[in-house]
Design an enzyme around this catalytic site. Structure first.
Site, mmCIF file in Angstrom:
data_model
loop_
_atom_site.group_PDB
_atom_site.id
_atom_site.type_symbol
_atom_site.label_atom_id
_atom_site.label_comp_id
_atom_site.label_asym_id
_atom_site.label_seq_id
_atom_site.Cartn_x
_atom_site.Cartn_y
_atom_site.Cartn_z
ATOM 1 N N ASP A 59 0.864 -1.186 0.000
ATOM 2 C CA ASP A 59 0.000 0.000 0.000
ATOM 3 C C ASP A 59 0.901 1.236 0.000
ATOM 4 O OD1 ASP A 59 -2.045 1.860 0.342
ATOM 5 O OD2 ASP A 59 -3.071 0.704 1.885
ATOM 6 N N ASP A 98 -3.303 7.322 -3.612
ATOM 7 C CA ASP A 98 -3.272 6.196 -2.684
ATOM 8 C C ASP A 98 -3.602 4.942 -3.484
ATOM 9 O OD1 ASP A 98 -3.627 4.460 -0.531
ATOM 10 O OD2 ASP A 98 -5.289 5.578 0.371
ATOM 11 N N HIS A 154 -12.279 5.674 0.893
ATOM 12 C CA HIS A 154 -12.407 6.972 1.571
ATOM 13 C C HIS A 154 -12.208 8.119 0.601
ATOM 14 C CE1 HIS A 154 -7.977 6.864 1.324
ATOM 15 N NE2 HIS A 154 -8.146 5.586 1.567
ATOM 16 N N HIS A 195 -7.785 10.368 5.060
ATOM 17 C CA HIS A 195 -9.044 9.612 5.184
ATOM 18 C C HIS A 195 -10.181 10.601 5.396
ATOM 19 C CE1 HIS A 195 -7.482 5.320 6.234
ATOM 20 N NE2 HIS A 195 -7.358 5.623 4.974
ATOM 21 N N GLU A 218 -11.072 0.713 -2.048
ATOM 22 C CA GLU A 218 -10.142 -0.356 -1.692
ATOM 23 C C GLU A 218 -10.827 -1.592 -1.122
ATOM 24 O OE1 GLU A 218 -7.279 0.598 1.428
ATOM 25 O OE2 GLU A 218 -8.207 2.543 1.727
ATOM 26 N N GLU A 250 -6.482 -1.344 -4.674
ATOM 27 C CA GLU A 250 -6.915 0.032 -4.430
ATOM 28 C C GLU A 250 -6.459 0.978 -5.541
ATOM 29 O OE1 GLU A 250 -5.136 1.954 -0.999
ATOM 30 O OE2 GLU A 250 -6.760 3.403 -0.872
#
Ligand code: CO
Length: 294
Positions: A83, A94, A153, A161, A186, A278
C-alpha cells in the site's frame, strides 16, 4: 500545476512506486529492503509520503510497516499486500495491490475485479450503497468474504481519510458521489471472517494534537514529527535521527498525552488470508483514475 494536475502527478508517482515494489517482492527477499526501495523511488520522483509504505502479509489486511530492525523475509505461500500513498503539495494518490507467492491467484483476482467493477459505477450521482453492493457481490461470487470494517475513503489536501467512507458492502448509504470529488476505493477479500481487529504493536502514528512537553527527548521527537503535519509517519524514519530507546520513550509519552495516535496492524479475526486492491480517482462521467499508470 493546478490542484487536479497535482492529484494526477501524485497518482503517477504512487503507481510507479507501487509497481516497482511489486517487481521486488521475491521469495527470500527482505520486507524492510523492499520498503526502503519504495521510499527511495518516491523521493527520486520528487514525491512526498502521504503515509509510510506498508507491506502486510497473509492474514494482516493492512498497516504493517517495516520496523527499524525488521527481519521478515518473504516466503513461499505468502500473500503480500503493498500500500503506497504519495502527495504533491498535500494532494494524495493512494493505491495498493497484492502479490501472490503461493497459489492464491483467485483470491488476488477477487479484490481486483471487485475494484474494477466498482470503478465502472463511479460517476456523479452514483450512491455509496450501490458501490458497496457491487464490491460485496463480486467478492462473494468468487467465494470469499469482503472485509466489512475496512473501507475506501475520500481524499483532500493533507487529509488521507476524508469523507465519504466508501464501503465494501451495501450499508444502505444513499450518499451520492459528486463531480470533482477525489476518492480511493479499496476492496479487501478474505478467506476468513471478513472482520479485522486492531493488533499490536503499532509503528505508524500521526499527530492529532499539540501540548507543550517538558521532557527534552520528547520535545526533540515532537519537533521532528511536526514536520509531517497530521500525516502518518513511522518509527523507522525517527530512528535514523534518534536513538531507538529515545524514540520509544517519546512516542509512548506522546501517545499517553494524546498528541499522537497509532495505527496498529489489522489482521482478519478468523485468521483468513486477505487480498487487497486500491485505486484513487477523480469522480467524473468517466472517472480519472490517477493511480492507473505508473
Ligand atoms: Co486508502
Amino acid at each position: 500545476m493546478d490542484e487536479r494536475e497535482k492529484y494526477i502527478e501524485a497518482g503517477r508517482i504512487a503507481s510507479t512506486a507501487l509497481h516497482y515494489g511489486e517487481s521486488l517482492v521475491k521469495i527470500g527477499g527482505s520486507l524492510l529492503e523492499v520498503t526502503d526501495k519504495i521510499e527511495q523511488k518516491i523521493l527520486d520522483m520528487n514525491g512526498e509520503f502521504a503515509f509510510p509504505p506498508q507491506i502486510s502479509l497473509n492474514e494482516i489486511a493492512a498497516h504493517y510497516c517495516a520496523h527499524p530492525d525488521d527481519g521478515i523475509e518473504f516466503k513461499e505461500g505468502d500473500l503480500v499486500k503493498i500500500d503506497v500513498g504519495v502527495m504533491i503539495d498535500g494532494y494524495i494518490g493512494d493505491n495498493a495491490l497484492t502479490v501472490d507467492l503461493g497459489d492464491n491467484e483467485k483470491l488476488v483476482k477477487a479484490s481486483r475485479v471487485a475494484l474494477n467493477n466498482a470503478i465502472k459505477l463511479v460517476e456523479p450521482g452514483a450512491t455509496l450503497s450501490e458501490i458497496g453492493r457491487t464490491i460485496h457481490d463480486t467478492i462473494v461470487k468468487f467465494g470469499y468474504a469482503p472485509v466489512r470494517n475496512l473501507s475506501g475513503h475520500g481524499l483532500s489536501q493533507y487529509v488521507f481519510h476524508d469523507k465519504p467512507s466508501i464501503p465494501n458492502f451495501d450499508t444502505g448509504d444513499k450518499t451520492k458521489l459528486r463531480r470533482g470529488q477525489v476518492i480511493a476505493i479499496e476492496p479487501f477479500a478474505s478467506t476468513g471472517s471478513g472482520v479485522i481487529f486492531e493488533s499490536s504493536p503499532a509503528n505508524i502514528y500521526s499527530v492529532i494534537g499539540q501540548k507543550p512537553m517538558r521532557n527534552p527527548i520528547t520535545r526533540d521527537v515532537l519537533k521532528e514529527i511536526s514536520k509531517y503535519k497530521n500525516m502518518p509517519f513511522t518509527t523507522r524514519w525517527l530512528t535514523r535521527k534518534f536513538h531507538p530507546g529515545k524514540v520509544n520513550f517519546a512516542l509512548r509519552e506522546l501517545e499517553h498525552y494524546r498528541i499522537i495516535t497509532s495505527f496498529p496492524p489489522l489482521p482478519d479475526s478468523g485468521n483468513g488470508l486477505v487480498s487487497q486492491a486500491e485505486h484513487t480517482m477523480i469522480v467524473d462521467d468517466d472517472p480519472i483514475v490517477t493511480t492507473k499508470n505508473g
